[in-house]
Design an enzyme around this catalytic site. Structure first.
Site, PDB file in Angstrom:
ATOM      1  N   CYS A 110      35.458  65.734  71.014  1.00  0.00           N
ATOM      2  CA  CYS A 110      36.922  65.844  70.946  1.00  0.00           C
ATOM      3  C   CYS A 110      37.514  65.763  72.351  1.00  0.00           C
ATOM      4  O   CYS A 110      38.480  65.028  72.599  1.00  0.00           O
ATOM      5  CB  CYS A 110      37.289  67.156  70.266  1.00  0.00           C
ATOM      6  N   CYS A 111      36.917  66.525  73.296  1.00  0.00           N
ATOM      7  CA  CYS A 111      37.392  66.461  74.683  1.00  0.00           C
ATOM      8  C   CYS A 111      37.218  65.056  75.252  1.00  0.00           C
ATOM      9  O   CYS A 111      38.049  64.595  76.046  1.00  0.00           O
ATOM     10  CB  CYS A 111      36.610  67.453  75.557  1.00  0.00           C
ATOM     11  N   CYS A 191      44.103  73.696  75.157  1.00  0.00           N
ATOM     12  CA  CYS A 191      44.519  73.330  73.803  1.00  0.00           C
ATOM     13  C   CYS A 191      44.555  74.566  72.906  1.00  0.00           C
ATOM     14  O   CYS A 191      43.714  75.460  73.022  1.00  0.00           O
ATOM     15  CB  CYS A 191      43.537  72.318  73.223  1.00  0.00           C
ATOM     16  N   CYS A 194      41.408  75.892  70.982  1.00  0.00           N
ATOM     17  CA  CYS A 194      40.266  76.262  71.817  1.00  0.00           C
ATOM     18  C   CYS A 194      40.638  77.304  72.864  1.00  0.00           C
ATOM     19  O   CYS A 194      39.937  77.460  73.869  1.00  0.00           O
ATOM     20  CB  CYS A 194      39.692  75.026  72.503  1.00  0.00           C
ATOM     21  N   CYS A 217      36.318  71.743  80.235  1.00  0.00           N
ATOM     22  CA  CYS A 217      37.011  70.751  79.434  1.00  0.00           C
ATOM     23  C   CYS A 217      36.608  69.351  79.868  1.00  0.00           C
ATOM     24  O   CYS A 217      35.920  69.165  80.851  1.00  0.00           O
ATOM     25  CB  CYS A 217      38.524  70.939  79.526  1.00  0.00           C
TER      26      CYS A 217
HETATM   27 FE1  SF4 Z   1      39.720  69.034  71.532  1.00  0.00          FE
HETATM   28 FE2  SF4 Z   1      39.599  71.645  72.136  1.00  0.00          FE
HETATM   29 FE3  SF4 Z   1      38.856  69.751  73.950  1.00  0.00          FE
HETATM   30 FE4  SF4 Z   1      41.431  70.116  73.295  1.00  0.00          FE
HETATM   31  S1  SF4 Z   1      40.062  71.581  74.363  1.00  0.00           S
HETATM   32  S2  SF4 Z   1      40.405  68.172  73.513  1.00  0.00           S
HETATM   33  S3  SF4 Z   1      41.267  70.567  71.050  1.00  0.00           S
HETATM   34  S4  SF4 Z   1      37.864  70.272  71.971  1.00  0.00           S
END
Ligand code: SF4
Length: 242
Positions: A110-111, A191, A194, A217
């Site tokens: 996701c990151c 985010c 998270c 991140c």
């Molecule tokens: Fe995705 Fe969480 Fe990374 Fe944001 S911090 S990009 S929601 S995994």
């Protein structure tokens, strides 16, 4: 770049930023800001040198509403003239995270699609970038150098040696507003899915990906998806214990 690290590596804060912004990387340097809990200090330092330095905000589509409002407030107050809101590719989201729940099953992925890849695109054409990491955040940041070469660019952390109280003092002296969520117990703000509140005895970043091994991140990962680990501090400020 080695000579820049060797000649300026003992500096920090505005003393370090000024020659990099005005001489070495004029029009080739950007600041990456999450507009989170401590962001105002670094944004203010950069703006006090040149408010037209590009500021890149990675809009993952998962931020708190409070962060976006805070961003607007700081942009107005500091008169930042080149804030770039960078979003992930719609095709990446459609292919890999159409439901918006990838952070639950594969946070690293996701990151990668919401932060690392968009940042990689946004940094094209820049020779250096500034981020707001500090050693007091702990973990892999404990021995953070003020400058390092990552993926062929100079990465600068001018506040690496700052203590938490230094940031608080700087914000107070310069009349900078707090992120609205800090009073609610958030000491590090990313985010929404998270980010959790932290206890008073915990590391400031303990609320990030709480309960998971992940601590960094996407933007502090190399474009090849590997975590950047600091093993050989170059240009660190003496007295950091590294
Ligand atoms: Fe995705 Fe969480 Fe990374 Fe944001 S911090 S990009 S929601 S995994």
């Amino acid at each position: 770049m080695r000579h820049i690290i060797e000649s300026l590596g003992h500096l920090g804060g505005r003393e370090l930023l000024r020659p990099l912004i005005e001489q070495h990387f004029k029009d080739k340097i950007a600041l990456i800001s999450s507009f989170g809990a401590e962001s105002a200090a670094l944004l203010h330092m950069v703006a006090s040198i040149d408010r037209s330095v590009p500021v890149i905000f990675l809009d993952t589509d998962k931020h708190f509403v409070e962060t976006k409002l805070y961003r607007q407030k700081l942009v107005r107050q500091l008169e930042l003239s080149d804030v770039r809101v960078v979003r992930p590719l719609a095709s990446d989201i459609a292919r890999e995270d159409a439901q918006g729940l990838l952070h639950r099953s594969e946070a690293d992925r996701c990151c990668h699609i919401r932060k690392t890849l968009p940042l990689h695109g946004a940094l094209q054409g820049f020779g250096a970038w500034i981020t707001g990491r500090k050693r007091f955040h702990g973990g892999a940041r404990s021995c953070l150098p003020t400058m390092e070469m990552i993926d062929g660019r100079l990465k600068i952390d001018p506040l690496a040696h700052y203590a938490r109280q230094d940031i608080i003092d700087y914000m107070w002296m310069n009349d900078l507003p707090d992120h609205p969520l800090t009073t609610a117990g958030y000491t590090s703000i990313g985010c929404m899915p998270c980010t959790a509140k932290t206890g008073s005895s915990e590391d400031p970043r303990a609320g990030r990906w709480a309960g998971h091994k992940k601590t960094e991140c996407g933007i502090h990962w190399s474009i090849n998806g590997k975590v950047i680990r600091v093993t050989s501090p170059v240009g660190h400020v003496p007295g950091a214990g590294c």
